[in-house]
Design a protein around this motif. Structure first.
Motif, mmCIF file in Angstrom:
data_model
loop_
_atom_site.group_PDB
_atom_site.id
_atom_site.type_symbol
_atom_site.label_atom_id
_atom_site.label_comp_id
_atom_site.label_asym_id
_atom_site.label_seq_id
_atom_site.Cartn_x
_atom_site.Cartn_y
_atom_site.Cartn_z
ATOM 1 N N ASP A 38 3.834 2.624 -7.898
ATOM 2 C CA ASP A 38 3.193 1.382 -7.467
ATOM 3 C C ASP A 38 3.780 0.976 -6.118
ATOM 4 O O ASP A 38 4.992 0.887 -5.966
ATOM 5 N N PRO A 42 -1.432 -5.894 -4.650
ATOM 6 C CA PRO A 42 -2.106 -6.481 -5.807
ATOM 7 C C PRO A 42 -3.056 -5.496 -6.491
ATOM 8 O O PRO A 42 -3.799 -4.775 -5.830
ATOM 9 N N ASN A 43 -2.984 -5.460 -7.798
ATOM 10 C CA ASN A 43 -3.799 -4.625 -8.685
ATOM 11 C C ASN A 43 -3.392 -3.155 -8.711
ATOM 12 O O ASN A 43 -4.016 -2.357 -9.423
ATOM 13 N N MET A 46 -2.123 -2.361 -12.293
ATOM 14 C CA MET A 46 -3.233 -2.345 -13.236
ATOM 15 C C MET A 46 -4.076 -1.079 -13.082
ATOM 16 O O MET A 46 -4.438 -0.438 -14.075
ATOM 17 N N LEU A 47 -4.383 -0.695 -11.853
ATOM 18 C CA LEU A 47 -5.161 0.523 -11.614
ATOM 19 C C LEU A 47 -4.419 1.749 -12.150
ATOM 20 O O LEU A 47 -5.002 2.576 -12.857
ATOM 21 N N MET A 152 -9.478 -3.927 -3.340
ATOM 22 C CA MET A 152 -8.819 -3.799 -4.640
ATOM 23 C C MET A 152 -8.102 -5.095 -5.032
ATOM 24 O O MET A 152 -8.074 -5.471 -6.192
ATOM 25 N N ALA A 153 -7.493 -5.753 -4.082
ATOM 26 C CA ALA A 153 -6.595 -6.874 -4.374
ATOM 27 C C ALA A 153 -7.260 -8.041 -5.088
ATOM 28 O O ALA A 153 -6.627 -8.730 -5.875
ATOM 29 N N SER A 154 -8.530 -8.271 -4.835
ATOM 30 C CA SER A 154 -9.203 -9.459 -5.369
ATOM 31 C C SER A 154 -9.993 -9.195 -6.650
ATOM 32 O O SER A 154 -10.691 -10.085 -7.127
ATOM 33 N N THR A 156 -11.072 -8.433 -10.638
ATOM 34 C CA THR A 156 -10.707 -8.842 -12.001
ATOM 35 C C THR A 156 -10.229 -7.608 -12.760
ATOM 36 O O THR A 156 -10.416 -6.459 -12.306
ATOM 37 N N ALA A 157 -9.664 -7.818 -13.931
ATOM 38 C CA ALA A 157 -9.197 -6.708 -14.767
ATOM 39 C C ALA A 157 -10.342 -5.747 -15.103
ATOM 40 O O ALA A 157 -10.164 -4.524 -15.071
ATOM 41 N N VAL A 160 -11.121 -3.641 -12.029
ATOM 42 C CA VAL A 160 -10.085 -2.624 -11.811
ATOM 43 C C VAL A 160 -10.289 -1.473 -12.785
ATOM 44 O O VAL A 160 -10.201 -0.308 -12.411
ATOM 45 N N ARG A 161 -10.586 -1.801 -14.036
ATOM 46 C CA ARG A 161 -10.848 -0.742 -15.033
ATOM 47 C C ARG A 161 -12.033 0.123 -14.600
ATOM 48 O O ARG A 161 -11.993 1.338 -14.707
#
Length: 179
Positions: A38, A42-43, A46-47, A152-154, A156-157, A160-161
């Motif tokens: 990582d 941001p995100n 999660m990604l 990517m940063a903005s 939602t979950a 990102v999925r």
């Protein structure tokens, strides 16, 4: 009289590091430890976690280990490189969503490949040229990496999925594993 000044290479590449050979690819991901690098954007976590979960659920990958860089805009430290190479079988690094972090994400992938670890670097499509330029500077102009749709940063979950699922076939292709 003009004086010459010593210029420092900001890429972290040593003279003679022109190796553009990929690490040996795994036949499958069964039981392999997945390193997730990582870069603190941001995100990114999660990604990376979504991709790892898919590799575990559908491709029998083993455990995943999350590592975090000190700074997104420079290549990973030698200490972190050695730790990851010693603990992981394959690595996914993300997410380059600006110029300097895209270049650094590609540099991370190349450094890990040179350390013997098959790696997928993920940038965003808006900074594809930054990543390609870093690959050329690193002496690995054909380095294959994946570009997710920007931004990517903005996201939602769920978004990102969706990006992780879209990336999965290319992650598998770059690792040399059949989907």
């Amino acid at each position: 009289m003009a004086t010459q000044e010593l210029l420092l290479d900001p890429t972290g590449m040593e003279d003679g590091a022109q190796n553009s050979t990929l690490s040996p690819r795994p036949v499958s991901l069964r039981g392999l430890t997945i390193g997730l690098l990582d870069n603190t954007k941001p995100n990114a976590t999660m990604l990376l976690n979504e991709i790892a979960r898919e590799l575990q659920d559908h491709h029998e990958a083993g455990e995943s280990r999350l590592y975090t860089k000190d700074y997104f805009g420079t290549p990973l430290s030698q200490e972190l490189l050695e730790q990851i190479a010693g603990e992981c079988d394959v690595v996914i690094t993300a997410v380059g969503d600006c110029g300097s972090c895209s270049a650094a994400t590609v540099a991370d992938g190349i450094l890990l490949e040179r350390a013997g670890v098959p790696t997928v670097s993920i940038t965003s499509d808006s900074f594809l040229m930054s990543g390609a330029a870093m690959a050329a500077v690193q002496g690995f102009p054909g380095f294959d990496f994946y570009a997710v749709k920007h931004p990517m940063a903005s996201l939602t979950a769920d978004e990102v999925r969706e990006r992780a699922l879209t990336a999965l076939p290319d992650v598998l292709r770059i690792l040399g594993v059949e989907g």
